[in-house]
Write a protein that holds these residues in place. Structure first.
Motif, PDB file in Angstrom:
ATOM      1  N   LEU A 101      34.439  33.225  28.004  1.00 34.51           N
ATOM      2  CA  LEU A 101      34.746  34.061  29.165  1.00 34.51           C
ATOM      3  C   LEU A 101      36.230  34.405  29.211  1.00 34.51           C
ATOM      4  CD1 LEU A 101      32.564  32.276  31.898  1.00 34.51           C
ATOM      5  CD2 LEU A 101      32.105  34.472  30.785  1.00 34.51           C
ATOM      6  N   LYS A 102      37.063  33.474  28.805  1.00 34.31           N
ATOM      7  CA  LYS A 102      38.501  33.715  28.805  1.00 34.31           C
ATOM      8  C   LYS A 102      38.867  34.810  27.805  1.00 34.31           C
ATOM      9  CE  LYS A 102      42.822  31.088  28.589  1.00 34.31           C
ATOM     10  NZ  LYS A 102      43.408  29.734  28.361  1.00 34.31           N
ATOM     11  N   VAL A 151      39.552  42.777  29.022  1.00 33.32           N
ATOM     12  CA  VAL A 151      39.284  43.694  30.135  1.00 33.32           C
ATOM     13  C   VAL A 151      40.597  43.965  30.846  1.00 33.32           C
ATOM     14  CG1 VAL A 151      38.043  44.039  32.288  1.00 33.32           C
ATOM     15  CG2 VAL A 151      36.921  42.873  30.374  1.00 33.32           C
ATOM     16  N   GLU A 152      40.870  45.217  31.085  1.00 32.30           N
ATOM     17  CA  GLU A 152      42.127  45.593  31.743  1.00 32.30           C
ATOM     18  C   GLU A 152      42.085  45.193  33.219  1.00 32.30           C
ATOM     19  OE1 GLU A 152      44.899  49.571  32.476  1.00 32.30           O
ATOM     20  OE2 GLU A 152      42.999  49.696  31.371  1.00 32.30           O
ATOM     21  N   GLY A 153      43.115  44.539  33.654  1.00 35.90           N
ATOM     22  CA  GLY A 153      43.238  44.150  35.052  1.00 35.90           C
ATOM     23  C   GLY A 153      42.506  42.879  35.414  1.00 35.90           C
ATOM     24  N   CYS A 154      42.029  42.140  34.409  1.00 37.07           N
ATOM     25  CA  CYS A 154      41.299  40.872  34.667  1.00 37.07           C
ATOM     26  C   CYS A 154      42.288  39.719  34.699  1.00 37.07           C
ATOM     27  CB  CYS A 154      40.238  40.647  33.594  1.00 37.07           C
ATOM     28  SG  CYS A 154      39.306  39.112  33.832  1.00 37.07           S
ATOM     29  N   ASP A 155      42.316  39.018  35.818  1.00 36.88           N
ATOM     30  CA  ASP A 155      43.188  37.856  35.991  1.00 36.88           C
ATOM     31  C   ASP A 155      42.412  36.593  35.610  1.00 36.88           C
ATOM     32  OD1 ASP A 155      45.142  36.102  36.572  1.00 36.88           O
ATOM     33  OD2 ASP A 155      45.194  36.511  38.738  1.00 36.88           O
ATOM     34  N   LEU A 156      43.065  35.677  34.918  1.00 38.03           N
ATOM     35  CA  LEU A 156      42.386  34.445  34.505  1.00 38.03           C
ATOM     36  C   LEU A 156      41.952  33.598  35.698  1.00 38.03           C
ATOM     37  CD1 LEU A 156      44.536  33.323  31.430  1.00 38.03           C
ATOM     38  CD2 LEU A 156      42.332  34.501  31.453  1.00 38.03           C
ATOM     39  N   LYS A 173      37.072  42.518  45.516  1.00 39.58           N
ATOM     40  CA  LYS A 173      36.657  43.592  44.617  1.00 39.58           C
ATOM     41  C   LYS A 173      36.814  43.187  43.159  1.00 39.58           C
ATOM     42  CE  LYS A 173      37.452  48.491  43.618  1.00 39.58           C
ATOM     43  NZ  LYS A 173      38.250  49.702  43.957  1.00 39.58           N
ATOM     44  N   ALA A 174      37.887  42.485  42.818  1.00 38.70           N
ATOM     45  CA  ALA A 174      38.119  42.081  41.429  1.00 38.70           C
ATOM     46  C   ALA A 174      37.026  41.118  40.955  1.00 38.70           C
ATOM     47  CB  ALA A 174      39.492  41.437  41.294  1.00 38.70           C
ATOM     48  N   ARG A 183      44.905  27.239  39.458  1.00 37.32           N
ATOM     49  CA  ARG A 183      45.903  27.837  38.573  1.00 37.32           C
ATOM     50  C   ARG A 183      45.265  28.714  37.498  1.00 37.32           C
ATOM     51  NH1 ARG A 183      49.596  22.501  37.242  1.00 37.32           N
ATOM     52  NH2 ARG A 183      50.118  21.957  39.411  1.00 37.32           N
ATOM     53  N   GLY A 184      43.945  28.586  37.304  1.00 42.35           N
ATOM     54  CA  GLY A 184      43.265  29.361  36.285  1.00 42.35           C
ATOM     55  C   GLY A 184      43.186  28.689  34.937  1.00 42.35           C
ATOM     56  N   SER A 185      43.542  27.403  34.845  1.00 42.63           N
ATOM     57  CA  SER A 185      43.491  26.663  33.568  1.00 42.63           C
ATOM     58  C   SER A 185      42.087  26.081  33.395  1.00 42.63           C
ATOM     59  CB  SER A 185      44.555  25.562  33.536  1.00 42.63           C
ATOM     60  OG  SER A 185      45.833  26.088  33.778  1.00 42.63           O
TER      61      SER A 185
END
Length: 681
Positions: free
Chosen positions: A279-280, A286-291, A311-312, A202-204
């Motif tokens: 890092l979070k 940063v534009e377009g950075c998903d957690l 790529k991300a 989930r990115g938590s």
């Protein structure tokens, strides 16, 4: 020489660790409440004699175990070390979390997680076995002097207890089954293998450490309390844990080391959380950075090398600003007390990950650390707890070690002072070197046997009933080894045990001389004595006394003879020690007391036969008589056979053939026979 002290209460110094008078009083109150509950239950089960009949048998777990049994105490010591191992294993779960240096993402080290999980399951298995034993183990058993602590299993049934009652008490106790079940619940395993991968997907990433730390403390703190309860239970049963001072120091060092390990592991986990937070923050800038990029694609990583094609993730891994701020250096971000963890979160060496936090924990707890802290409340609370715990642990460690070392060295210093006084006295009195060496050997043997413990003073201060029961428990096995006492009832043995005194003799010591008044009856426990008796013409008859033999049986006839004569009987033999000997003795007045109050016991035929059979005087006379009869018979056969071959020789010539032997026979024949009154009383 003999050291006349009463038998010791225990084998080693009785040190109690982590003592607390208030908790001891609470334990005594709980014990009293348990005894009252047992009486109420037994009274409810059986209201009257006529209403009590045969009960229907239900489920059973076998025999009730005695917590004072030797093998149970040994298992408790092993289980205590298992608990310490479990306290060391649990913080290792934190080191399974790591940050990938290439992708700058959080993951779980799969192989390390498997290793720690296996270790935790092994300690839990031993916990389960201990729970099974607790289901059958009575907490308190009524003490009976006839019970033997080494039997261990049958005593519960003799005390009127059954396994069903014991198991129900264990299930209902506050610190019983459910408390033991709490400390073995697989909470860290569930969090590591189920909760953390789900949160990472989930990115938590920062929530992972918070959940992990809360669940860890929820089980780890009761686990510490569980170990402390085990320590106190072992102390209440035997008075000590391992029986030596050095084990007490080792236990305190182990506790301090485990505390440093737990503090270091928490410091590492919070350091990873601070790195993940950094890092979070960089990812949000940063534009377009998903957690979700902060969590690796494979939450549980087993070391398989797969090329990253996302790529991300490649773009995020090449972000130099985030790398220089959060991973490469500590100058660009305020890490506070977790500054040193930056070099660990991306380290591939598992050993360095474990050792460095332990070093940090030892350093912080010992020196109360110079911690740099931020204003974040969690970090401030963590620093306060670490510093306060360090202050308490160092104070307890230094205090306990000082007590243990004082207990070890104080007796040695007293012994050295005593030896200096003895040496000064021997020089002043100008004793010969042989006497001086004998005194040194005696003091050395006494120290090796008793370690400076004054047994007489220790037991004398106890209440009379308690002193009698303790001496009966300690001396009963030794007294029963003497064949003379095997035919006596428990009342006589109890009075004998209450009056015996321990004696130690060095090698080559003359205990009694032939013709001297007999001062005591001596019963050999360990070692050997030589009993010699002078016959006519200077010929000596010797025999050896070992464990189970006794001397001084002349006192029995002296005490039981009527009319009674106050003068002590003379000794019929000389006793000399062949090696260092331990024995216990009954003084003449004690023998007189026992024989006068229990005269009926000593007139039994079994006691008479045992006294005659094991008496050195009667044995010597019997051996002389048998050897004399046999040799005379062989000599007579020889003369008869020679008379058929040639004429009989003159008497003077025939006597010359065995003149020396006949002199020996004459000496043996005229050897002093024990008085018949010595046995016929």
């Amino acid at each position: 020489m003999a050291s006349e002290g009463e038998f010791s209460l225990s084998r080693a110094t009785h040190m109690q660790y982590f003592t607390d008078e208030d908790e001891e009083e609470e334990q005594e109150q709980e014990m009293g409440e348990e005894l009252l509950e047992d009486e109420e239950e037994s009274s409810q089960d059986c209201r009257s004699l006529y209403m009590c009949g045969p009960r229907r048998k239900g489920w059973s777990l076998g025999q009730v175990l005695d917590p004072r049994a030797k093998w149970v105490q040994e298992w408790n010591r092993v289980f205590l070390l298992v608990c310490a191992t479990g306290l060391f294993v649990d913080p290792l779960f934190f080191y399974a979390l790591s940050i990938s240096e290439t992708c700058m993402c959080l993951f779980v080290d799969g192989w390390f997680a498997i290793t720690v999980t296996v270790l935790r399951c092994m300690t839990d298995a031993l916990h389960v076995w201990n729970m099974w034993l607790q289901l059958k183990m009575a907490k308190r058993l009524s003490y009976r002097p006839n019970d033997d602590a080494d039997e261990g299993e049958g005593r519960g049934e003799r005390s009127g207890m059954n396994t069903r009652h014991v198991a129900l008490k264990y299930l209902k106790a506050k610190k019983g089954f459910f408390f033991d079940l709490l400390v073995i619940l697989p909470l860290p395993q569930i969090v590591l293998w189920v909760a953390i991968p789900s949160l990472l997907e989930r990115g938590s990433i920062t929530l992972v450490m918070t959940v992990f730390l809360i669940i860890f403390l929820f089980q780890y703190l009761p686990k510490i309390y569980h170990s402390v309860c085990l320590l106190r239970r072992m102390q209440s049963l035997s008075g000590y844990i391992f029986g030596t001072v050095w084990w007490g120091i080792a236990l305190n060092m182990i506790a301090y080391f485990v505390a440093s390990h737990a503090a270091g592991a928490c410091w590492y986990l919070l350091g990873i959380q601070r790195s993940a937070k950094c890092l979070k923050e960089q990812c949000r800038g940063v534009e377009g950075c998903d957690l979700r990029l902060l969590a690796c694609k494979e939450p549980i990583y087993y070391g398989t090398s797969k090329m990253v094609r996302d790529k991300a993730r490649l773009v995020w891994g090449e972000n130099k600003q985030a790398r220089s701020t959060c991973i490469d250096s500590t100058d660009n971000y305020d890490y506070g007390a977790y500054k040193w963890t930056v070099q660990l979160v991306t380290n591939d060496s598992r050993l360095e990950k474990i050792l460095f936090p332990i070093f940090w924990g030892l350093m912080t707890l010992s020196t109360f650390g110079n911690l740099e802290s931020t204003t974040e409340w969690l970090e401030v609370v963590f620093n306060i707890i670490v510093l306060t715990s360090g202050l308490l642990l160092v104070t307890m460690l230094i205090g306990n070690i000082k007590v243990f070392l004082h207990a070890t060295t104080s007796k040695k210093q007293a012994m050295q002072l005593k030896m200096r006084n003895i040496e000064w006295w021997m020089r002043k009195r100008r004793l010969p070197s042989g006497f001086r060496q004998r005194v040194r050997n005696y003091e050395r043997q006494r120290w090796a046997a008793m370690r400076g413990v004054d047994e007489c003073e220790m037991i004398r201060n106890l209440p009379e009933g308690l002193r009698r029961d303790i001496k009966y428990h300690l001396c009963l096995d030794l007294v029963r080894q003497v064949p003379l006492f095997q035919h006596m009832d428990d009342l006589v043995l109890e009075n004998i045990c209450d009056r015996v005194k321990s004696l130690i003799f060095t090698k080559g010591e003359t205990i009694t001389r032939e013709g001297d008044p007999v001062q005591r009856m001596l019963f050999v426990v360990r070692g050997h004595l030589q009993s010699s008796q002078v016959l006519r013409d200077g010929v000596k008859s010797c025999c050896m006394l070992g464990p189970g033999n006794f001397s001084g049986d002349e006192l029995l006839s002296w005490c039981l003879r009527r009319p009674f004569i106050e003068r002590l009987p003379p000794s019929t033999s000389t006793l000399v020690t062949l090696e260092t000997t331990e024995a216990f003795g009954l003084e003449a007045e004690d023998v007189k007391y026992v024989t006068q109050h229990f005269r009926y016991t000593f007139v039994k035929e079994g006691v008479k036969r045992s006294a005659r059979y094991y008496s050195p005087g009667w044995r010597t006379w019997a051996a002389v008589a048998i050897q004399l009869a046999w040799r005379r018979y062989k000599h007579r056969l020889t003369l008869t056979s020679l008379s058929f071959i040639r004429p009989r020789r003159p008497l003077s010539r025939s006597n010359s053939l065995g003149e020396d032997r006949l002199r020996l026979y004459t000496a043996m024949l005229t050897s002093p026979k024990p008085n018949q009154d010595d046995i016929d009383f």
